[in-house]
Design a protein around this motif. Structure first.
Motif, PDB file in Angstrom:
ATOM      1  N   PHE A 294      72.083  37.173  54.704  1.00 16.51           N
ATOM      2  CA  PHE A 294      72.004  38.398  53.909  1.00 16.51           C
ATOM      3  C   PHE A 294      70.700  38.367  53.114  1.00 16.51           C
ATOM      4  CE2 PHE A 294      73.252  40.967  50.106  1.00 16.51           C
ATOM      5  CZ  PHE A 294      73.419  42.165  50.786  1.00 16.51           C
ATOM      6  N   LEU A 295      69.848  39.343  53.405  1.00 18.87           N
ATOM      7  CA  LEU A 295      68.536  39.408  52.764  1.00 18.87           C
ATOM      8  C   LEU A 295      68.507  40.595  51.804  1.00 18.87           C
ATOM      9  CD1 LEU A 295      65.408  38.805  52.577  1.00 18.87           C
ATOM     10  CD2 LEU A 295      65.158  40.254  54.604  1.00 18.87           C
ATOM     11  N   VAL A 296      68.180  40.336  50.554  1.00 18.26           N
ATOM     12  CA  VAL A 296      68.147  41.420  49.576  1.00 18.26           C
ATOM     13  C   VAL A 296      66.735  41.553  49.013  1.00 18.26           C
ATOM     14  CG1 VAL A 296      69.240  39.838  47.921  1.00 18.26           C
ATOM     15  CG2 VAL A 296      69.131  42.248  47.401  1.00 18.26           C
ATOM     16  N   VAL A 297      66.210  42.777  49.101  1.00 17.59           N
ATOM     17  CA  VAL A 297      64.803  43.016  48.778  1.00 17.59           C
ATOM     18  C   VAL A 297      64.650  44.092  47.709  1.00 17.59           C
ATOM     19  CG1 VAL A 297      62.546  43.682  49.712  1.00 17.59           C
ATOM     20  CG2 VAL A 297      64.210  42.544  51.204  1.00 17.59           C
ATOM     21  N   GLY A 298      63.962  43.748  46.637  1.00 18.29           N
ATOM     22  CA  GLY A 298      63.587  44.772  45.655  1.00 18.29           C
ATOM     23  C   GLY A 298      64.735  45.369  44.875  1.00 18.29           C
ATOM     24  N   THR A 299      65.749  44.568  44.571  1.00 15.60           N
ATOM     25  CA  THR A 299      66.794  45.086  43.690  1.00 15.60           C
ATOM     26  C   THR A 299      66.908  44.200  42.449  1.00 15.60           C
ATOM     27  OG1 THR A 299      68.848  43.904  44.202  1.00 15.60           O
ATOM     28  CG2 THR A 299      68.107  45.526  45.812  1.00 15.60           C
ATOM     29  N   SER A 300      67.282  44.831  41.363  1.00 12.64           N
ATOM     30  CA  SER A 300      67.399  44.127  40.091  1.00 12.64           C
ATOM     31  C   SER A 300      68.683  43.308  40.044  1.00 12.64           C
ATOM     32  CB  SER A 300      67.417  45.142  38.956  1.00 12.64           C
ATOM     33  OG  SER A 300      68.506  46.030  39.154  1.00 12.64           O
ATOM     34  N   GLY A 301      69.567  43.544  41.006  1.00 16.29           N
ATOM     35  CA  GLY A 301      70.843  42.840  41.009  1.00 16.29           C
ATOM     36  C   GLY A 301      71.788  43.364  39.945  1.00 16.29           C
ATOM     37  N   LEU A 302      71.522  44.584  39.480  1.00 14.88           N
ATOM     38  CA  LEU A 302      72.331  45.161  38.395  1.00 14.88           C
ATOM     39  C   LEU A 302      73.238  46.286  38.855  1.00 14.88           C
ATOM     40  CD1 LEU A 302      69.798  45.399  35.419  1.00 14.88           C
ATOM     41  CD2 LEU A 302      71.990  44.187  35.427  1.00 14.88           C
ATOM     42  N   VAL A 303      72.777  47.069  39.853  1.00 10.99           N
ATOM     43  CA  VAL A 303      73.508  48.269  40.250  1.00 10.99           C
ATOM     44  C   VAL A 303      74.634  47.911  41.219  1.00 10.99           C
ATOM     45  CG1 VAL A 303      73.322  50.575  41.260  1.00 10.99           C
ATOM     46  CG2 VAL A 303      71.398  49.635  39.961  1.00 10.99           C
ATOM     47  N   HIS A 304      75.859  48.205  40.822  1.00  9.56           N
ATOM     48  CA  HIS A 304      77.010  47.959  41.687  1.00  9.56           C
ATOM     49  C   HIS A 304      77.324  49.201  42.500  1.00  9.56           C
ATOM     50  CE1 HIS A 304      78.489  43.974  40.725  1.00  9.56           C
ATOM     51  NE2 HIS A 304      77.866  44.151  39.577  1.00  9.56           N
ATOM     52  N   PRO A 305      77.888  49.095  43.702  1.00 11.04           N
ATOM     53  CA  PRO A 305      78.396  47.854  44.281  1.00 11.04           C
ATOM     54  C   PRO A 305      77.332  46.987  44.963  1.00 11.04           C
ATOM     55  CG  PRO A 305      78.844  49.642  45.787  1.00 11.04           C
ATOM     56  CD  PRO A 305      78.167  50.243  44.590  1.00 11.04           C
ATOM     57  N   ALA A 306      76.121  47.502  45.077  1.00  5.24           N
ATOM     58  CA  ALA A 306      75.102  46.765  45.822  1.00  5.24           C
ATOM     59  C   ALA A 306      74.919  45.349  45.280  1.00  5.24           C
ATOM     60  CB  ALA A 306      73.795  47.525  45.801  1.00  5.24           C
ATOM     61  N   ALA A 307      74.939  45.202  43.971  1.00  2.86           N
ATOM     62  CA  ALA A 307      74.726  43.893  43.361  1.00  2.86           C
ATOM     63  C   ALA A 307      75.821  42.915  43.783  1.00  2.86           C
ATOM     64  CB  ALA A 307      74.692  44.024  41.851  1.00  2.86           C
ATOM     65  N   GLY A 308      77.023  43.439  43.957  1.00  2.00           N
ATOM     66  CA  GLY A 308      78.153  42.603  44.347  1.00  2.00           C
ATOM     67  C   GLY A 308      78.093  42.147  45.792  1.00  2.00           C
ATOM     68  N   PHE A 309      77.297  42.833  46.617  1.00  2.00           N
ATOM     69  CA  PHE A 309      77.172  42.443  48.027  1.00  2.00           C
ATOM     70  C   PHE A 309      76.702  41.001  48.175  1.00  2.00           C
ATOM     71  CE2 PHE A 309      76.371  47.028  49.718  1.00  2.00           C
ATOM     72  CZ  PHE A 309      77.738  47.244  49.737  1.00  2.00           C
ATOM     73  N   VAL A 310      75.781  40.596  47.330  1.00  3.95           N
ATOM     74  CA  VAL A 310      75.234  39.242  47.421  1.00  3.95           C
ATOM     75  C   VAL A 310      76.353  38.227  47.213  1.00  3.95           C
ATOM     76  CG1 VAL A 310      73.668  37.568  46.370  1.00  3.95           C
ATOM     77  CG2 VAL A 310      72.923  39.929  46.679  1.00  3.95           C
ATOM     78  N   ILE A 311      77.142  38.452  46.185  1.00  5.33           N
ATOM     79  CA  ILE A 311      78.253  37.552  45.869  1.00  5.33           C
ATOM     80  C   ILE A 311      79.272  37.564  47.012  1.00  5.33           C
ATOM     81  CG2 ILE A 311      80.128  37.113  44.226  1.00  5.33           C
ATOM     82  CD1 ILE A 311      78.306  38.550  42.116  1.00  5.33           C
ATOM     83  N   HIS A 312      79.549  38.775  47.495  1.00  4.66           N
ATOM     84  CA  HIS A 312      80.506  38.939  48.590  1.00  4.66           C
ATOM     85  C   HIS A 312      80.033  38.188  49.838  1.00  4.66           C
ATOM     86  CE1 HIS A 312      83.991  40.934  50.265  1.00  4.66           C
ATOM     87  NE2 HIS A 312      83.281  41.326  51.307  1.00  4.66           N
ATOM     88  N   GLY A 313      78.779  38.364  50.186  1.00  6.46           N
ATOM     89  CA  GLY A 313      78.210  37.690  51.355  1.00  6.46           C
ATOM     90  C   GLY A 313      78.292  36.180  51.211  1.00  6.46           C
TER      91      GLY A 313
END
Ligand SMILES: [Zn+2]
Length: 241
Positions: A176-195
């Motif tokens: 799972f590659l995440v590019v250019g996000t602050s890691g603050l906006v959900h649910p997108a931020a939660g994807f990292v944890i979920h992955g």
């Protein structure tokens, strides 16, 4: 820059991109000084209540963004992701974006999920029809059925498109590659944890360490336009050898 993670032909890859990748093309982000968000109060243009109360103001705002969007071009980060998808058609690859611009598609990416909608699309408030509209729109555009059109954008208080499917994709991926996000906006931020919880190797690229840095196995600090081309070159070479 540190080591890059290797892939094989069986690696399932999901990429999530956020405002940072578009910012490198000159698309203003929420926090930018002098950006359009400074001229408008977010809550008065980007909520269902705002549209209910003053659809003309909301459309004026989105028409301005649509116009501005036409002048920006994809950058090397967008092209690197498109190149990856094109060069390695046998690799399972999906791109989720929080961005509402057209830059991934314009760079040539095909398997793109716009979870927050698209600036170029409208949706009828009466018949629900979604349409791509590249022409200039009036401040109160109407559908052929007579209904008022709204931007096909996920507003504050609304649920992102296809969330169940996106969670499933993240759950099933190996990388799972995440590019250019602050890691603050959900649910997108939660994807990292979920992955991560489901066994994916997690990789982040951002100008600054994101809020969810703890959940990233690899993190590269810097411009996506400089790092992604190298990362994609590495992955292409993994499969060449
Ligand atoms: Zn309609």
């Amino acid at each position: 820059m540190g080591p890059f993670v290797n892939i094989t032909r069986r690696t399932k890859i999901v990429v999530l991109t956020g405002a940072g990748i578009s910012a490198e093309s000159g698309v203003p982000t929420f926090r930018d000084k002098g950006g359009i968000w400074e001229k408008y109060d977010l809550m008065s243009v980007a909520t269902p209540q705002a549209f209910e109360g003053d659809p003309q103001l909301v459309w004026r705002f989105y028409n301005e963004r649509r116009k501005q969007g036409k002048s920006v071009q994809p950058n090397p980060a967008h092209y690197a992701l498109a190149r990856f998808e094109r060069l390695l058609p046998e690799v399972d690859f999906a791109l989720i974006t929080q961005n509402v611009d057209h830059l991934h598609r314009e760079a040539g990416s095909k398997n793109v999920y716009h979870m927050h909608g698209e600036l170029s699309k409208t949706r009828c408030t009466r018949c629900e029809r979604v349409e791509e509209r590249l022409d200039e729109l009036p401040d109160l555009p109407r559908c052929s059925c007579g209904g008022l059109l709204r931007p096909h954008i996920v507003w504050f208080g609304e649920i992102p498109f296809g969330t169940d499917k996106l969670y499933q994709m993240v759950e099933e991926c190996d990388l799972f590659l995440v590019v250019g996000t602050s890691g603050l906006v959900h649910p997108a931020a939660g994807f990292v944890i979920h992955g991560k919880r489901h066994g994916a190797v997690t990789v982040g690229v951002n100008l600054t360490p994101p809020e969810n840095r703890l959940y990233l196995d690899y993190f590269y600090e810097g411009k996506a336009g400089e790092i992604l081309p190298k990362l994609v070159n590495h992955w292409v070479s993994c499969l060449d050898s």
